[in-house]
Motif scaffolding. Sequence first.
Motif, PDB file in Angstrom:
ATOM      1  N   ILE A 247      -5.226  -3.667   6.428  1.00 20.69           N
ATOM      2  CA  ILE A 247      -4.609  -2.240   7.074  1.00 20.69           C
ATOM      3  C   ILE A 247      -3.334  -2.411   7.629  1.00 20.69           C
ATOM      4  O   ILE A 247      -3.078  -3.651   8.050  1.00 20.69           O
ATOM      5  CB  ILE A 247      -5.611  -1.966   7.997  1.00 20.69           C
TER       6      ILE A 247
ATOM      7  N   ILE B  99      -4.303  -0.582   3.242  1.00 27.72           N
ATOM      8  CA  ILE B  99      -4.382   0.905   3.606  1.00 27.72           C
ATOM      9  C   ILE B  99      -3.227   1.280   4.601  1.00 27.72           C
ATOM     10  O   ILE B  99      -3.307   0.419   5.652  1.00 27.72           O
ATOM     11  CB  ILE B  99      -5.734   1.176   4.306  1.00 27.72           C
TER      12      ILE B  99
ATOM     13  N   ALA C 266      -9.046   7.369   6.281  1.00 27.50           N
ATOM     14  CA  ALA C 266      -8.261   5.867   5.979  1.00 27.50           C
ATOM     15  C   ALA C 266      -9.483   4.956   6.601  1.00 27.50           C
ATOM     16  O   ALA C 266      -9.388   3.990   6.185  1.00 27.50           O
ATOM     17  CB  ALA C 266      -7.091   5.813   6.898  1.00 27.50           C
TER      18      ALA C 266
ATOM     19  N   GLY D 181       0.727  -1.260  -0.024  1.00 29.91           N
ATOM     20  CA  GLY D 181      -0.179   0.000   0.030  1.00 29.91           C
ATOM     21  C   GLY D 181       0.765   1.230  -0.133  1.00 29.91           C
ATOM     22  O   GLY D 181       1.960   1.304   0.524  1.00 29.91           O
TER      23      GLY D 181
ATOM     24  N   THR E 201      -5.293   6.434  -2.679  1.00 23.29           N
ATOM     25  CA  THR E 201      -5.442   5.180  -1.820  1.00 23.29           C
ATOM     26  C   THR E 201      -6.525   4.576  -2.535  1.00 23.29           C
ATOM     27  O   THR E 201      -6.340   3.188  -2.959  1.00 23.29           O
ATOM     28  CB  THR E 201      -5.569   5.252  -0.731  1.00 23.29           C
ATOM     29  N   GLU E 202      -7.738   5.121  -2.649  1.00 20.65           N
ATOM     30  CA  GLU E 202      -8.879   4.544  -3.290  1.00 20.65           C
ATOM     31  C   GLU E 202      -8.475   3.842  -4.738  1.00 20.65           C
ATOM     32  O   GLU E 202      -9.004   2.937  -5.211  1.00 20.65           O
ATOM     33  CB  GLU E 202     -10.117   5.385  -3.289  1.00 20.65           C
TER      34      GLU E 202
ATOM     35  N   LEU F  23     -12.521   4.352   4.081  1.00 19.19           N
ATOM     36  CA  LEU F  23     -11.867   3.467   3.231  1.00 19.19           C
ATOM     37  C   LEU F  23     -11.928   2.070   3.738  1.00 19.19           C
ATOM     38  O   LEU F  23     -12.350   1.223   2.842  1.00 19.19           O
ATOM     39  CB  LEU F  23     -10.740   4.142   2.435  1.00 19.19           C
TER      40      LEU F  23
END
Length: 425
Positions: free
Chosen positions: A223, A195, A211, A155, A178-179, A214
């Motif tokens: 994550i 993430i 975050a 990520g 990020t998305e 998301l």
Amino acid sequence: MHSYRAAILRFADDRSAIYEEDGLLVVGPDAKGRQVVRAVGPYATLAPDYPGVAVEHLPGAIIAPGFVDLHIHFPQVDVIGSPAAGLLPWLENYTFPHESRFVEEAHCSELATFFLDELLRHGVTSALAFATSHPSSVNALMAEARHRGMRLIAGKVLQDRHSPDGVRDETEQSLIDTESLIRKWHGQDRLGYAITPRFAPSCSEAQLRGAGELAAKYPDVWIQSHVAENLDEIKWARELFPASRSYLSIYDDFGLMRERAIYAHCIHFDDEDRALMRSTGAAAAVSPTSNLFLGSGFFDYEGADRIGFKYGLASDVGGGTSFSPFHTMLAAYYVGREGQTKPGVSLSPQNLWWQHTAGAARALGLEGVIGNLQPGCEADFVILDPRATPLLARKTAQATSLDELLFSLIVLGDDRAIARTVIAS
């Protein structure tokens, strides 16, 4: 289908090792065309069931699950072995200047190739990796891993404050990026997205809140972050987030504690922190070579097992000092011996190996998929040569039990003991 005849190591559900001195591993395609374990067991028992299937005989070799590295920094390859007084000056003087170079696509691509070469050379077939704050770093790493057919989770780092120019990102754009990266890479072949807040002090409340949103929107992504690694870091985090009960609780307050959430280090915990890990399903990435190198402290195995939360082993390159799972397992053994609230914890060789294979897979929510060689698992494995060096050959020849054999490899092994790494592509 294809089969391999050798000694075979795998793990039962209770974490104990299953070892066949003369075993057969049969691999073949699943419905998606991916190579998986079709059968495994004693050669004499299984061989008659697979007439006509080619057998690759590997006398003297050991086939074991590919290692799973639960926490590693792709952009920190060139930071390994950099001297510093501790975590925060190490970040300032070495890590951030190196990571600023990843705005250059050519640099990203060159290092992605080298990084994955090193993982595979050391028998690591799956990893959970930090990239940098630059989307180009994620794109380069994911593209190279996809080309090789590797199972990789990575990520883009989120760090919109308390970070120097060149690595600091902008809050809104970082979440948009990020998305976009989730949509581009997550679930493509064997790739997954994580993430990645760098650590709470490097992220504003708005960035952490985004975050968490998301994470709720995409519940099957991972994550990853850092927590409770260094006492100065903990003090800083508590000053920045005074409303949170503890450093770990900061992440929970922003919706970042759940299954598939991996937190590196988790050293300076109390029992409430451990209970939060257990109740949310989050897992710890134990990083012993990094913790010893930076003088951060020791993961409390006794506390983790007493409360009952998940963990697995990680190299944490470049704070960690080696890509080698053997070096990481040996460092974990030292931590078990010396760094516990109750002295005398002795991690068995089987447990150490489990932590870096099936245990790490369990922490990722990929139990039964990677990190083992039970039927149905993806056929990522290593072929080990227990005679790779004169001293290793002498020591393993004298082993009278599986624990003695595995511990000889842990103490004396390195990349030379990895005769071949096989990927289930």
